[in-house]
Scaffold this motif. Structure first.
Motif, short mmCIF file in Angstrom:
data_model
loop_
_atom_site.label_atom_id
_atom_site.label_comp_id
_atom_site.label_asym_id
_atom_site.label_seq_id
_atom_site.Cartn_x
_atom_site.Cartn_y
_atom_site.Cartn_z
N ASP A 23 -2.19 -8.07 12.15
CA ASP A 23 -1.01 -7.57 12.84
C ASP A 23 0.29 -8.05 12.20
OD1 ASP A 23 -2.60 -6.24 14.79
OD2 ASP A 23 -2.78 -8.10 15.93
N TRP A 24 0.21 -8.82 11.15
CA TRP A 24 1.41 -9.35 10.50
C TRP A 24 1.59 -8.81 9.09
CZ3 TRP A 24 1.80 -15.30 11.90
CH2 TRP A 24 2.00 -15.42 13.28
N THR A 25 0.62 -9.02 8.21
CA THR A 25 0.83 -8.67 6.80
C THR A 25 0.46 -7.21 6.52
OG1 THR A 25 -1.32 -9.69 6.28
CG2 THR A 25 0.66 -11.00 5.88
N ASP A 26 1.12 -6.32 7.25
CA ASP A 26 0.93 -4.89 6.99
C ASP A 26 1.79 -4.47 5.80
OD1 ASP A 26 3.55 -4.59 7.92
OD2 ASP A 26 2.95 -3.75 9.85
N ARG A 27 1.81 -3.18 5.49
CA ARG A 27 2.49 -2.72 4.28
C ARG A 27 4.00 -2.94 4.35
NH1 ARG A 27 4.08 2.87 4.95
NH2 ARG A 27 3.40 3.67 6.99
N HIS A 28 4.58 -2.86 5.55
CA HIS A 28 6.02 -3.08 5.67
C HIS A 28 6.36 -4.55 5.39
CE1 HIS A 28 5.93 0.89 7.27
NE2 HIS A 28 5.43 0.54 8.44
N CYS A 29 5.55 -5.44 5.92
CA CYS A 29 5.73 -6.86 5.68
C CYS A 29 5.60 -7.16 4.19
CB CYS A 29 4.70 -7.65 6.48
SG CYS A 29 4.70 -9.43 6.15
N ARG A 30 4.61 -6.60 3.55
CA ARG A 30 4.38 -6.88 2.13
C ARG A 30 5.51 -6.35 1.26
NH1 ARG A 30 -0.76 -4.83 3.63
NH2 ARG A 30 -0.44 -3.02 2.28
N TYR A 31 6.06 -5.20 1.62
CA TYR A 31 7.18 -4.65 0.85
C TYR A 31 8.38 -5.60 0.92
CZ TYR A 31 10.43 -1.20 -1.06
OH TYR A 31 11.34 -0.55 -1.85
N HIS A 59 -6.55 5.78 5.73
CA HIS A 59 -5.09 5.58 5.83
C HIS A 59 -4.74 4.10 6.01
CE1 HIS A 59 -6.43 5.79 10.03
NE2 HIS A 59 -5.37 5.03 10.31
N LEU A 60 -5.71 3.30 6.47
CA LEU A 60 -5.46 1.87 6.64
C LEU A 60 -5.22 1.16 5.31
CD1 LEU A 60 -8.17 1.04 9.36
CD2 LEU A 60 -5.71 1.37 9.70
N LEU A 61 -5.57 1.80 4.23
CA LEU A 61 -5.41 1.21 2.90
C LEU A 61 -4.08 1.57 2.24
CD1 LEU A 61 -9.00 1.82 1.44
CD2 LEU A 61 -8.09 -0.28 2.47
N ARG A 62 -3.26 2.30 2.92
CA ARG A 62 -2.01 2.77 2.33
C ARG A 62 -1.11 1.59 1.94
NH1 ARG A 62 2.61 6.44 5.37
NH2 ARG A 62 4.06 6.59 3.61
N PHE A 63 -0.51 1.68 0.76
CA PHE A 63 0.48 0.68 0.37
C PHE A 63 1.42 1.29 -0.65
CE2 PHE A 63 -2.73 0.17 -2.91
CZ PHE A 63 -2.02 -0.20 -4.05
N ASP A 64 2.54 0.61 -0.87
CA ASP A 64 3.55 1.06 -1.82
C ASP A 64 3.28 0.42 -3.18
OD1 ASP A 64 6.27 0.97 -3.27
OD2 ASP A 64 6.73 2.23 -1.54
N ASN A 65 3.45 1.18 -4.25
CA ASN A 65 3.20 0.64 -5.58
C ASN A 65 4.06 -0.59 -5.88
OD1 ASN A 65 1.14 2.33 -6.46
ND2 ASN A 65 2.56 3.90 -7.17
N ALA A 66 5.19 -0.70 -5.22
CA ALA A 66 6.06 -1.85 -5.44
C ALA A 66 5.40 -3.16 -5.00
CB ALA A 66 7.38 -1.66 -4.69
N GLU A 67 4.34 -3.08 -4.21
CA GLU A 67 3.71 -4.29 -3.68
C GLU A 67 2.87 -5.04 -4.71
OE1 GLU A 67 1.54 -3.52 -0.04
OE2 GLU A 67 2.94 -1.92 0.48
N MET A 88 -13.60 2.41 -2.28
CA MET A 88 -12.40 3.04 -1.72
C MET A 88 -11.16 2.23 -2.06
SD MET A 88 -13.54 4.20 2.11
CE MET A 88 -15.01 5.17 2.43
N CYS A 89 -11.25 0.91 -1.92
CA CYS A 89 -10.11 0.04 -2.20
C CYS A 89 -9.71 0.12 -3.66
CB CYS A 89 -10.44 -1.40 -1.82
SG CYS A 89 -10.75 -1.65 -0.05
N ALA A 90 -10.70 0.16 -4.54
CA ALA A 90 -10.41 0.27 -5.97
C ALA A 90 -9.76 1.60 -6.28
CB ALA A 90 -11.70 0.10 -6.77
N GLU A 91 -10.25 2.66 -5.66
CA GLU A 91 -9.66 3.99 -5.88
C GLU A 91 -8.22 4.05 -5.40
OE1 GLU A 91 -13.81 6.62 -5.52
OE2 GLU A 91 -12.42 6.49 -3.81
N GLU A 92 -7.90 3.30 -4.36
CA GLU A 92 -6.53 3.29 -3.84
C GLU A 92 -5.59 2.47 -4.73
OE1 GLU A 92 -5.20 4.99 -1.28
OE2 GLU A 92 -7.14 6.01 -1.08
N GLY A 93 -6.16 1.63 -5.60
CA GLY A 93 -5.33 0.93 -6.55
C GLY A 93 -5.08 -0.54 -6.28
#
Length: 336
Positions: A23-31, A59-67, A88-93
């Protein structure tokens, strides 16, 4: 060759990492954290392999390339299912896939993953072997020193040997036992005593393994002490979340020897395009600003900043102007 370069870069980044926190280190937090530090390794909150494989919740694996460099943490205990989720995780990058063998919550135990797996190191070995065989992305393990009545002096070296024999070369060790019964997840972060000497001893016993220490670490100075004592990496959780600038703002200079230093005021301004993009996709401002509340912790105006965002970011139509108004609550000298 490319995979070896990625592995080398992630290994370097793991000198300092921000722990995976539900509930803390989601994609917004990581950005946000990436704007503070270009170098530190960032971890996702845990995603379960059943959610990905059976629930098709990719969709839970979504992240920004900037991360990047960024790692995803998986929870699970079925080797075949974890292998499929790892693909799946590897395919997402993602740059790394981490297996959770440390979370003590009842919900995690009921799914038979997390810290309860410390009681079954052979199953963990089977899981990571399947994950490694399925994907070129590096697989790592985050574990405890033991659970319940186990003797960590015996359990931890046996665990590291069995799992490393299956192919894992990098571990993050939370230097506390986990009590699976009788303590809440929150209590498990404070009550069991820390045993840093045992983790340091594991580095001496397994010099070929890349070991990061986690648990109760609250400053860069403390992190540097562990690095000086021979640990390969330090993982910081709660302090990196609640006071991110204290940990990440100066990390690139002190831990990695670069000249990067981000002023907090500039980090807030740099979030504006990201916030606008999120709102244009139908998102809400508070989904991002909840991770920004501690940016000015310990600095003049921090209380006003936190209060303004807490009271206004949930309002209908709240946008970048709300963050701008919160920033105006601060004296400029506090925002460096």
């Amino acid at each position: 060759m490319a995979n070896n370069l990625i592995k080398s870069n992630v290994c370097k980044a793991s000198r300092l990492s921000v722990a995976p926190m539900m509930d803390w280190t989601d994609r917004h937090c990581r950005y946000l954290h990436r704007l503070l530090s270009r170098e530190a390794l960032l971890y996702s909150e845990m995603v379960t392999s059943p959610a990905l494989v059976r629930g098709r919740a990719r969709h839970l694996l979504r992240f920004d390339n900037a991360e990047h460099p960024v790692a995803v943490q998986l929870g699970g205990s079925d080797p075949a299912e974890l292998a499929e989720a790892t693909v799946m995780c590897a395919e997402e990058g993602y740059d790394e896939v981490n297996l959770n063998v440390g979370c003590p919550s009842d919900r995690v135990q009921s799914g038979f993953f997390g810290a309860v797996l410390m009681e079954n190191p052979q199953l963990v070995a089977d899981c990571v072997k399947a994950m490694i065989d399925a994907s070129p992305v590096e697989v790592t393990v985050k574990c405890r020193i033991g659970v319940d009545d186990q003797d960590p002096e015996q359990v931890l070296p046996d665990f590291l040997k069995r799992v490393s024999d299956a192919g894992v070369t990098r571990f993050q060790i939370h230097a506390r036992k986990a009590w699976l019964k009788g303590l809440s997840p929150k209590e498990n972060r404070d009550i069991p005593p820390l045993d840093y000497p045992l983790v340091l001893k594991m580095k001496e016993q397994f010099p070929h393994l890349h070991l990061s220490i986690n648990g109760g670490i609250s400053s860069l100075e403390q992190a540097q002490v562990f690095l000086d004592q021979g640990m390969d990496g330090v993982m910081i959780g709660r302090t990196a979340y609640h006071a991110p600038a204290d940990i990440l703002q100066n990390a690139d200079r002190l831990i990695y020897g670069t000249d990067h230093y981000a002023e907090v005021h500039d980090v807030v301004v740099a979030m504006y395009p990201y916030i606008d993009a999120h709102l244009n996709e139908g998102g809400k401002l508070h989904q991002i600003t909840k991770h920004m509340l501690g940016l000015f912790a310990g600095r003049p105006g921090a209380r006003q900043w936190r209060r303004y965002l807490s009271e206004n970011a949930h309002r209908d139509g709240a946008g970048v102007e709300t963050v701008q108004a919160a920033l105006e609550c601060l004296p400029r000298a506090a925002a460096v």
